[in-house]
Design a protein around this motif. Structure first.
Motif, short mmCIF file in Angstrom:
data_model
loop_
_atom_site.label_atom_id
_atom_site.label_comp_id
_atom_site.label_asym_id
_atom_site.label_seq_id
_atom_site.Cartn_x
_atom_site.Cartn_y
_atom_site.Cartn_z
N MET B 1 -25.75 -84.77 54.70
CA MET B 1 -25.64 -83.51 54.63
C MET B 1 -24.66 -82.95 53.72
O MET B 1 -23.21 -83.50 53.48
CB MET B 1 -25.08 -83.06 55.97
CG MET B 1 -25.14 -81.62 56.54
SD MET B 1 -26.79 -80.98 56.97
CE MET B 1 -26.72 -79.39 56.96
N ARG B 124 -22.89 -78.41 44.09
CA ARG B 124 -23.25 -77.28 44.44
C ARG B 124 -21.80 -76.34 44.08
O ARG B 124 -20.67 -76.92 44.10
CB ARG B 124 -23.63 -76.89 45.77
CG ARG B 124 -22.70 -77.62 46.96
CD ARG B 124 -23.43 -77.44 48.24
NE ARG B 124 -24.64 -77.89 48.54
CZ ARG B 124 -25.49 -77.62 49.28
NH1 ARG B 124 -25.15 -76.83 50.24
NH2 ARG B 124 -26.84 -78.30 49.22
N THR B 177 -27.09 -74.61 43.40
CA THR B 177 -26.64 -75.84 42.63
C THR B 177 -26.02 -75.87 41.35
O THR B 177 -25.57 -74.46 40.55
CB THR B 177 -28.32 -76.38 42.19
OG1 THR B 177 -28.66 -75.82 41.28
CG2 THR B 177 -29.09 -76.59 43.27
N ALA B 181 -29.57 -72.89 40.67
CA ALA B 181 -30.59 -72.83 41.38
C ALA B 181 -30.32 -72.30 42.73
O ALA B 181 -29.37 -72.96 43.18
CB ALA B 181 -31.37 -73.91 41.23
N PRO B 182 -30.96 -71.52 43.35
CA PRO B 182 -30.71 -70.94 44.71
C PRO B 182 -31.01 -72.37 45.68
O PRO B 182 -31.65 -73.22 45.24
CB PRO B 182 -31.65 -69.81 44.79
CG PRO B 182 -32.56 -69.61 43.86
CD PRO B 182 -32.03 -70.74 42.74
N ILE B 183 -30.30 -72.37 46.75
CA ILE B 183 -30.47 -73.37 47.84
C ILE B 183 -31.13 -73.01 48.98
O ILE B 183 -30.71 -71.96 49.48
CB ILE B 183 -29.09 -74.06 47.93
CG1 ILE B 183 -28.48 -74.75 46.73
CG2 ILE B 183 -29.26 -75.32 49.05
CD1 ILE B 183 -27.13 -75.23 46.74
N ASP B 184 -32.44 -73.22 49.45
CA ASP B 184 -32.77 -73.44 50.74
C ASP B 184 -32.29 -74.10 51.85
O ASP B 184 -32.56 -75.39 51.84
CB ASP B 184 -34.39 -73.40 50.66
CG ASP B 184 -35.06 -72.99 51.84
OD1 ASP B 184 -34.22 -72.85 53.14
OD2 ASP B 184 -36.37 -72.80 51.76
N SER B 185 -31.33 -73.63 52.41
CA SER B 185 -30.82 -74.62 53.59
C SER B 185 -31.47 -74.28 55.10
O SER B 185 -30.68 -74.63 56.00
CB SER B 185 -29.14 -74.48 53.58
OG SER B 185 -28.86 -73.03 53.38
N SER B 186 -32.52 -73.75 54.96
CA SER B 186 -33.18 -73.51 56.29
C SER B 186 -33.27 -74.81 56.79
O SER B 186 -33.81 -75.88 56.41
CB SER B 186 -34.35 -72.85 56.21
OG SER B 186 -34.51 -71.70 55.46
N PRO B 188 -35.89 -77.19 59.08
CA PRO B 188 -37.22 -77.36 59.04
C PRO B 188 -37.76 -77.29 60.57
O PRO B 188 -37.17 -77.57 61.37
CB PRO B 188 -37.74 -78.56 58.21
CG PRO B 188 -36.14 -79.48 58.42
CD PRO B 188 -35.25 -78.56 58.62
#
Lengths: 64, 188
Positions: B1, B124, B177, B181-186, B188
């Motif tokens: 994580m 990041r 990052t 670049a955007p980070i998708d931290s959803s 799953p």
């Protein structure tokens, strides 16, 4: 599942994968919705790309 | 994580202030280059507390909270670029002769500020956007042989309306990052 093309780079924390702009991938409906036209706009729906038979035989798995 | 550690300054940009979240994408950003070392500070002012202690008791029966002063950001800049100075001061600038006349009337600059931190850990960094800041400019340091005059920007952080809920907000913080670049931290 849906095929999408990435408009921008996107790092997906859950998979640890950095998707580069222009990449085409098969993703879940939820992912496509989250990042589609009504979402962040990072991906757009596209059609399944033509995959050469050799690669197809290996059985590509969805990346997300 | 991944961990979320904030520190350092990669770059700071300024633009004309906006008052809605939707308008943030339309801001034209100008880089504030050569930030003075150890001068960037965001201060989150806390609310003031007042206890009501009954005469016959030694403990508060109630505590009143009063909203504290607006948050403040200070930024020191080594360079004095005319284009930047004109955004900060009440100037009449003639580019043809690189001549600036600073008018007596003081200016409070309404600016949007975008601060990109350095990547401290886990590749990041954070982008902090303050869309509506009222900035006053002063100078620091003497004219001498061993230091340079610095601009000191002091900004009071104002509010803007969010797009989805039309609520008052003060900042937008986004993790990206190292490459941006955007980070998708959803989950799953």
């Amino acid at each position: 599942m849906k095929w999408v093309k990435f408009n921008y780079d996107l790092f997906v924390e859950a998979t640890g994968k950095l998707h580069k702009v222009g990449e085409v991938a098969e993703v879940s409906n939820e992912f496509a919705q989250r990042h589609g036209k009504e979402g962040t706009g990072i991906v757009r729906e596209t059609s399944k790309p033509k995959i050469d038979l050799e690669k197809d035989a290996e059985g590509e798995k969805p990346v997300v | 994580m991944a961990t979320n550690i904030v520190g350092g300054v990669e770059k700071i940009e300024i633009g004309v202030a906006v008052t809605t979240e939707a308008a943030v994408t339309s801001i034209t950003w100008t880089a504030l280059e050569n930030i003075a070392p150890d001068t960037v500070l965001y201060t989150r002012n806390s609310d003031t507390e007042t206890d009501l202690i009954p005469e016959d008791k030694d403990v508060a029966i109630l505590t009143f909270y009063q909203t504290g002063e607006a948050d403040q950001i200070t930024i020191g800049v080594i360079e004095q670029k005319p284009e930047i100075m004109n955004m900060l001061e009440d100037n009449e600038y003639t580019a043809a002769t690189s001549r600036t006349v600073t008018l007596a009337k003081r200016k409070v600059a309404n600016l949007a500020i975008r601060l990109t931190t350095r990547s401290m850990k886990d590749a990041r960094k954070q982008i902090v956007i303050l869309p509506n800041v009222r900035v006053v400019t002063t100078y620091a340091n003497n004219y001498n042989k061993t230091s340079v005059q610095q601009l000191l920007l002091t900004g009071k952080v104002g509010s803007f309306k969010t797009t989805t809920s039309a609520k008052d907000a003060i900042s937008i913080k986004t993790w990206v990052t190292e490459a941006g670049a955007p980070i998708d931290s959803s989950t799953p």
